[in-house]
Design an enzyme around this catalytic site. Structure first.
Site, PDB file in Angstrom:
ATOM      1  N   GLN A 196      14.719  -8.978  -3.871  1.00 26.23           N
ATOM      2  CA  GLN A 196      13.404  -9.004  -3.891  1.00 26.23           C
ATOM      3  C   GLN A 196      12.857  -9.733  -5.099  1.00 26.23           C
ATOM      4  OE1 GLN A 196      10.061  -8.035  -1.306  1.00 26.23           O
ATOM      5  NE2 GLN A 196       9.841  -7.066  -3.520  1.00 26.23           N
ATOM      6  N   HIS A 201       2.686   4.736  -4.531  1.00 22.83           N
ATOM      7  CA  HIS A 201       2.803   5.927  -5.170  1.00 22.83           C
ATOM      8  C   HIS A 201       2.625   5.359  -7.069  1.00 22.83           C
ATOM      9  CE1 HIS A 201       5.999   3.419  -5.383  1.00 22.83           C
ATOM     10  NE2 HIS A 201       6.616   3.717  -4.251  1.00 22.83           N
ATOM     11  N   LYS A 251      12.757  -1.831  -8.741  1.00 24.37           N
ATOM     12  CA  LYS A 251      13.850  -0.727  -7.229  1.00 24.37           C
ATOM     13  C   LYS A 251      14.097  -1.933  -6.100  1.00 24.37           C
ATOM     14  CE  LYS A 251      13.537   2.156  -3.765  1.00 24.37           C
ATOM     15  NZ  LYS A 251      13.166   1.106  -2.977  1.00 24.37           N
ATOM     16  N   GLY A 281       1.104  -0.841   0.330  1.00 23.73           N
ATOM     17  CA  GLY A 281      -0.137   0.321  -0.109  1.00 23.73           C
ATOM     18  C   GLY A 281       0.768   0.988   0.255  1.00 23.73           C
ATOM     19  N   HIS A 341       4.407   1.517  -8.044  1.00 23.02           N
ATOM     20  CA  HIS A 341       3.276   0.979  -7.813  1.00 23.02           C
ATOM     21  C   HIS A 341       2.498   0.936  -9.007  1.00 23.02           C
ATOM     22  CE1 HIS A 341       4.072   1.684  -3.231  1.00 23.02           C
ATOM     23  NE2 HIS A 341       4.739   0.312  -3.493  1.00 23.02           N
ATOM     24  N   SER A 382       7.421   3.996  -0.882  1.00 18.95           N
ATOM     25  CA  SER A 382       6.554   4.775   0.210  1.00 18.95           C
ATOM     26  C   SER A 382       7.536   5.286   1.217  1.00 18.95           C
ATOM     27  CB  SER A 382       5.682   3.722   0.914  1.00 18.95           C
ATOM     28  OG  SER A 382       5.278   2.894  -0.436  1.00 18.95           O
TER      29      SER A 382
HETATM   30  P1  AMP Z   1       5.869  -2.383  -1.670  1.00 22.18           P
HETATM   31  O1  AMP Z   1       4.735  -1.728  -0.497  1.00 22.18           O
HETATM   32  O2  AMP Z   1       7.145  -1.154  -1.274  1.00 22.18           O
HETATM   33  O3  AMP Z   1       6.461  -3.047  -0.658  1.00 22.18           O
HETATM   34  O4  AMP Z   1       6.732  -2.393  -3.211  1.00 22.18           O
HETATM   35  C1  AMP Z   1       5.517  -3.121  -3.594  1.00 22.18           C
HETATM   36  C2  AMP Z   1       6.198  -3.441  -5.375  1.00 22.18           C
HETATM   37  O5  AMP Z   1       6.543  -2.392  -6.757  1.00 22.18           O
HETATM   38  C3  AMP Z   1       7.799  -3.813  -4.924  1.00 22.18           C
HETATM   39  O6  AMP Z   1       7.594  -5.368  -6.507  1.00 22.18           O
HETATM   40  C4  AMP Z   1       8.367  -2.872  -5.412  1.00 22.18           C
HETATM   41  O7  AMP Z   1       9.914  -3.354  -6.252  1.00 22.18           O
HETATM   42  C5  AMP Z   1       8.062  -2.594  -6.262  1.00 22.18           C
HETATM   43  N1  AMP Z   1       8.053  -0.986  -5.601  1.00 22.18           N
HETATM   44  C6  AMP Z   1       8.566   0.416  -5.827  1.00 22.18           C
HETATM   45  N2  AMP Z   1       8.393   1.302  -5.678  1.00 22.18           N
HETATM   46  C7  AMP Z   1       8.879   1.542  -6.870  1.00 22.18           C
HETATM   47  C8  AMP Z   1       9.350   2.351  -7.681  1.00 22.18           C
HETATM   48  N3  AMP Z   1       9.323   3.375  -7.654  1.00 22.18           N
HETATM   49  N4  AMP Z   1       9.373   1.951  -8.992  1.00 22.18           N
HETATM   50  C9  AMP Z   1       9.254   0.607  -9.270  1.00 22.18           C
HETATM   51  N5  AMP Z   1       8.914  -0.611  -8.506  1.00 22.18           N
HETATM   52  C10 AMP Z   1       8.626   0.564  -7.591  1.00 22.18           C
END
Ligand code: AMP
Length: 290
Positions: free
Chosen positions: A158, A39, A154, A36, A42, A191
């Site tokens: 992972q 941005h 990013k 969640g 996501h 986030s």
């Molecule tokens: P998170 O909610 O931060 O756990 O991220 C969820 C997904 O969004 C993961 O696959 C992240 O790698 C991806 N993500 C987070 N930030 C970015 C970004 N700036 N650009 C592209 N994907 C992102």
């Protein structure tokens, strides 16, 4: 069902029945796992999912098992209503938002322990992390049964761990990686950027500059250790505190490399700016398209 037409689902039973109906109707399914606080990064994953499948699920679950006791589980930004609106505007179909007790019911006692791509880097400083991520993502995959799961570069380690897990466990889906979406100055959207003060926000771009410099220096023939050391110095000069790592790895296996060969490389870094931990990575070496 939200006003915008996105279905919000909180039980596995309901989720399964919706996905089964989609399948009966001939739809393909793509999953975008998130915690969640959405941005544009996501949302770029949701766009990729929509290109590949006629039904797109976004999971929103702040997964307690990937946080250690001293990390930011309680303060992690939660903006659910806003997230629903953003996902609806992007054209998504269903938000899978289980409660912690739906995900981990009484008696839950199984954990996936990834090695290989999970070795080193994040694991050196967050040993609990990839076990938590792999276990929850495996559950998300078997709950939603997607054709594709979309992840951001990013979080490059992972993404590599996900590819390895799907391969090793014969999970019947394809992992798709998408480029990092950045702010105008180059800072990777995250986030956790919301934690930064104004001054920290200005300094934060140094992590991107530092790893981009490493990639450029490697291309100009500099040695990997020297380039990484210069990046650490640049981060310190920009006001970063603890530097968890600046590392150059094989882009596919994530194995450590000491010299440049004909294989693609990845420069990865994690460092603290005040109380905020930032991570970033860029391509380097042959075929890199920075
Ligand atoms: P998170 O909610 O931060 O756990 O991220 C969820 C997904 O969004 C993961 O696959 C992240 O790698 C991806 N993500 C987070 N930030 C970015 C970004 N700036 N650009 C592209 N994907 C992102």
């Amino acid at each position: 069902m939200s006003a915008a037409g996105v279905q919000i689902v909180r039980t596995t039973k309901e989720l399964r029945s919706i996905v089964a109906a989609w399948r009966r109707d001939g739809h393909g399914v793509a999953l975008v796992p998130t915690m969640g606080a959405l941005h544009a990064g996501h949302l770029s994953l949701a766009q990729e999912a929509l290109k590949r499948s006629s039904r797109v699920i976004m999971s929103i679950f702040v997964n307690p098992t990937q946080f250690s006791a001293d990390e930011d589980l309680d303060s992690y930004p939660r903006t659910f209503e806003d997230d629903v609106d953003k996902f609806a505007s992007a054209g998504g179909h269903l938000i899978w938002a289980p409660t912690p007790s739906e995900m981990y019911p009484e008696g839950f006692a199984t954990r996936i322990v990834p090695e290989g791509a999970a070795n080193g880097l994040e694991t050196d400083v967050r040993p609990h992390f990839f076990g938590g991520v792999a276990t929850v993502c495996c559950k998300l995959f078997t709950q939603t049964l997607p054709d594709f799961a979309i992840f951001g570069e990013k979080d490059y380690q992972q993404l590599s761990v996900m590819r390895q897990m799907v391969r090793d466990l014969d999970l019947p889906l394809e992992i798709v990686g998408c480029p990092t979406v950045r702010e105008a100055d180059g800072l990777a959207m995250s986030s956790r950027n919301a934690y930064l003060s104004n001054d920290e926000r200005k300094a934060a771009v140094a992590i991107y500059t530092a790893i981009t410099d490493v990639a450029q220096q490697i291309e100009l023939g500099a040695d990997i250790d020297g380039a990484s050391q210069s990046a650490r110095q640049a981060l310190q000069a920009a006001g970063f505190g603890q530097i968890d790592y600046v590392a150059v790895r094989d882009a596919e296996s994530l194995e450590a490399v000491t010299s440049v060969t004909d294989r693609p490389l990845r420069v990865l870094a994690a460092a603290w700016l005040g109380k905020t931990r930032l991570i970033d990575n860029v391509a380097a070496g042959p075929g890199s398209s920075r």
